[in-house]
Every structure is written in structure tokens, then in C-alpha cells.
Design a protein around this motif. Structure first.
Motif, PDB file in Angstrom:
ATOM      1  N   SER A   1      -0.551   5.382  -5.629  1.00 43.68           N
ATOM      2  CA  SER A   1      -0.752   6.083  -4.360  1.00 43.68           C
ATOM      3  C   SER A   1      -2.094   6.815  -4.324  1.00 43.68           C
ATOM      4  CB  SER A   1       0.390   7.075  -4.115  1.00 43.68           C
ATOM      5  OG  SER A   1       0.434   8.067  -5.131  1.00 43.68           O
ATOM      6  N   ALA A   2      -2.520   7.346  -5.468  1.00 42.26           N
ATOM      7  CA  ALA A   2      -3.757   8.130  -5.512  1.00 42.26           C
ATOM      8  C   ALA A   2      -4.999   7.281  -5.758  1.00 42.26           C
ATOM      9  CB  ALA A   2      -3.650   9.201  -6.598  1.00 42.26           C
ATOM     10  N   GLU A   3      -4.840   6.156  -6.458  1.00 46.81           N
ATOM     11  CA  GLU A   3      -5.973   5.285  -6.780  1.00 46.81           C
ATOM     12  C   GLU A   3      -5.628   3.843  -6.407  1.00 46.81           C
ATOM     13  OE1 GLU A   3      -7.959   6.316 -10.652  1.00 46.81           O
ATOM     14  OE2 GLU A   3      -6.083   7.434 -10.955  1.00 46.81           O
TER      15      GLU A   3
ATOM     16  N   SER B   1       0.835  -1.195   0.000  1.00 44.37           N
ATOM     17  CA  SER B   1       0.000   0.000   0.000  1.00 44.37           C
ATOM     18  C   SER B   1       0.873   1.250   0.000  1.00 44.37           C
ATOM     19  CB  SER B   1      -0.911   0.022   1.233  1.00 44.37           C
ATOM     20  OG  SER B   1      -1.597   1.264   1.331  1.00 44.37           O
ATOM     21  N   LEU B   2       0.426   2.265  -0.739  1.00 47.99           N
ATOM     22  CA  LEU B   2       1.061   3.584  -0.715  1.00 47.99           C
ATOM     23  C   LEU B   2       0.064   4.623  -0.214  1.00 47.99           C
ATOM     24  CD1 LEU B   2       2.984   3.489  -4.123  1.00 47.99           C
ATOM     25  CD2 LEU B   2       3.938   3.224  -1.832  1.00 47.99           C
TER      26      LEU B   2
ATOM     27  N   TYR C   1      -4.942   0.362  -8.869  1.00 46.31           N
ATOM     28  CA  TYR C   1      -3.567  -0.009  -9.212  1.00 46.31           C
ATOM     29  C   TYR C   1      -2.900  -0.580  -7.962  1.00 46.31           C
ATOM     30  CZ  TYR C   1      -4.779   3.080 -13.043  1.00 46.31           C
ATOM     31  OH  TYR C   1      -5.424   3.675 -14.099  1.00 46.31           O
ATOM     32  N   LYS C   2      -2.851  -1.899  -7.884  1.00 45.39           N
ATOM     33  CA  LYS C   2      -2.397  -2.560  -6.661  1.00 45.39           C
ATOM     34  C   LYS C   2      -0.987  -3.123  -6.758  1.00 45.39           C
ATOM     35  CE  LYS C   2      -7.105  -3.768  -5.322  1.00 45.39           C
ATOM     36  NZ  LYS C   2      -8.041  -4.843  -4.934  1.00 45.39           N
TER      37      LYS C   2
ATOM     38  N   PRO D   1      -6.484   6.923   0.207  1.00 42.41           N
ATOM     39  CA  PRO D   1      -5.640   7.363  -0.907  1.00 42.41           C
ATOM     40  C   PRO D   1      -4.785   8.570  -0.533  1.00 42.41           C
ATOM     41  CG  PRO D   1      -7.855   6.889  -1.680  1.00 42.41           C
ATOM     42  CD  PRO D   1      -7.905   6.826  -0.176  1.00 42.41           C
ATOM     43  N   THR D   2      -3.582   8.598  -1.047  1.00 39.41           N
ATOM     44  CA  THR D   2      -2.657   9.704  -0.807  1.00 39.41           C
ATOM     45  C   THR D   2      -2.910  10.819  -1.816  1.00 39.41           C
ATOM     46  OG1 THR D   2      -0.955   8.224   0.071  1.00 39.41           O
ATOM     47  CG2 THR D   2      -0.221  10.360  -0.755  1.00 39.41           C
ATOM     48  N   ASN D   3      -2.928  12.051  -1.337  1.00 41.05           N
ATOM     49  CA  ASN D   3      -3.063  13.191  -2.248  1.00 41.05           C
ATOM     50  C   ASN D   3      -1.765  13.327  -3.045  1.00 41.05           C
ATOM     51  OD1 ASN D   3      -2.779  16.106  -3.115  1.00 41.05           O
ATOM     52  ND2 ASN D   3      -4.852  16.165  -2.301  1.00 41.05           N
TER      53      ASN D   3
END
Length: 222
Positions: A114-116, A86-87, A120-121, A138-140
Motif C-alpha cells: 500500500s505504501a510502496e 492496487s492498494l 511491491y505489486k 501511495p497510501t499513507n
């Protein structure tokens, strides 16, 4: 990962068993390095990490794939962040790349992962690990690809893209850290941007999005 230079993989070390490599006596420093490298690899193998975290293609008895870490360590997230389960839940990210640099494709995929994260795993052999991760938000992420620019272009040349990139960095840092202690609007949603040589913003090109269809992430070509 495939190199952006062509469709062949050029991002790992070839197996050099002949030529100049055979004409020089190995240095003491090289021997010590190999001993430490072997000890590090053994330590990783002996740790109780549960399921194997790397792909079988990493097992290369004929030598290492990269200079910076043993094969067994390539899938450790601190070494290869894109292979992490995970990011999510990271601080806001500003990812900048030149359109002509080798790491471009990896950066594009990293930004999307990171965003989606549910879309995208990453590696297929990591299937199911994201769902078990405590990091799910999710990361901005802001991605910026600069037209015709090489790796580290900000340090190498005076250019409209260099100026624009520095401006964007300063704006991002000020907004995230609020170092000026001024009221600031919230960060905009995650975005993926292509900046041309005039400094104009637009969406990514079709060639950039091909990387999102990679189905062999984290698998070394045979």
C-alpha cells in the motif's frame, strides 16, 4: 502464503476424505451450504470479468481451500485485499500485528504494497494491472509489529504492548479524524515499526523483511 510457524504452508484446508469425516451423516445445513457455495462459484465463473483473475492453482476439483469462500472467490479483492491490483488512494492506514500471530507476514506485505506500490505489486499473474489502475497514489501507512504478541493481543492480556497499542490507536484516530477539532500537524510519512516488550520503537527485524521476497503470492502450493 507460508505460515510463520514453519516453512510449510499451513494456511489452507487439507483434503479430508477419510477418518472422522466419513463417520458422520451430513447435515441438511451442510448440504444447503454446499449448494449455495456451488451457485456462488458458478456465478463468479459466468461473470464477464475479462482476463481470469485467479491463478490456476486455485482450481481444485477435490475441494475448497478455505472455509469462508469458494476457490473461485479467493482472488476477489474484497476477500483477499493483498491480491488487489492496487492498494493506493486509500485513507491513512494503521496496521497492527503481534509478532507471534499467523497473519503477521501477510500484514507486513500488505503494508509495503500500500505504501510502496511500484515496488511491491503482488501476484506475478497480475503483471501490468497496476499500471492500468486509476489508483496510483501511495497510501499513507503505519505498520506496527509488537514483540511476542499473539493475534488480538489487545483483547487477551494486560501488557505494556497492549497499553502502547491502544495509545497509538487513539493518537491515530484523533489525528486522522480531528475529532477534537484542534490544529494538528500532518501525518508523518509511511513507516514500518517493531515495538519491543518494553514499548520501545525500532525498525523491523531482518526476519520480517524476508516476506518482501515472496515470489509466489496468491499461488496455492501443490
Amino acid at each position: 502464503m507460508p505460515s510463520i510457524i514453519n516453512d510449510e504452508c499451513a494456511d489452507f484446508l487439507p483434503n479430508l476424505k477419510s477418518g472422522l469425516a466419513d463417520k458422520f451423516t451430513e447435515s441438511q445445513a451442510s448440504k444447503e451450504y454446499k449448494e449455495k457455495d456451488a451457485a456462488f462459484a458458478a456465478k463468479i465463473k459466468n461473470q464477464n470479468l475479462g482476463p481470469k483473475i485467479w491463478h490456476d492453482s486455485f482450481n481444485r476439483p477435490d475441494g475448497r481451500l478455505q472455509l469462508y469462500v469458494a476457490n473461485e472467490g479467493l482472488a476477489i479483492p474484497y476477500v483477499s485485499p493483498m491480491l488487489a491490483e492496487s492498494l493506493c488512494d486509500l485513507p491513512p492506514l494503521l496496521l497492527t500485528a503481534g509478532d507471534d500471530e499467523r497473519l503477521r507476514d501477510e500484514i507486513i506485505y500488505f503494508a509495503h504494497k500500500s505504501a510502496e506500490p511500484t515496488k511491491y505489486k503482488g501476484p506475478s499473474y497480475n503483471a501490468g494491472k497496476f499500471e492500468k489502475s486509476p489508483f496510483q497514489t501511495p497510501t499513507n501507512t503505519t505498520l506496527e509489529i509488537y514483540e511476542e504478541m499473539p493475534h488480538d493481543f489487545q483483547l487477551l492480556m494486560e501488557h505494556v504492548c497492549t497499553t502502547k497499542s491502544y495509545e497509538r490507536m487513539v493518537e491515530f484516530i484523533n489525528r486522522v479524524t480531528n475529532i477534537l477539532n484542534e490544529p494538528l500537524p500532518p501525518l508523518p510519512p509511511s513507516s514500518y515499526n517493531y515495538i519491543n516488550v518494553k514499548g520501545e520503537f525500532g525498525p523491523l527485524k531482518e526476519r520480517h523483511e524476508k516476506v518482501l521476497n515472496w515470489d509466489k503470492i496468491g499461488i496455492v502450493p501443490s
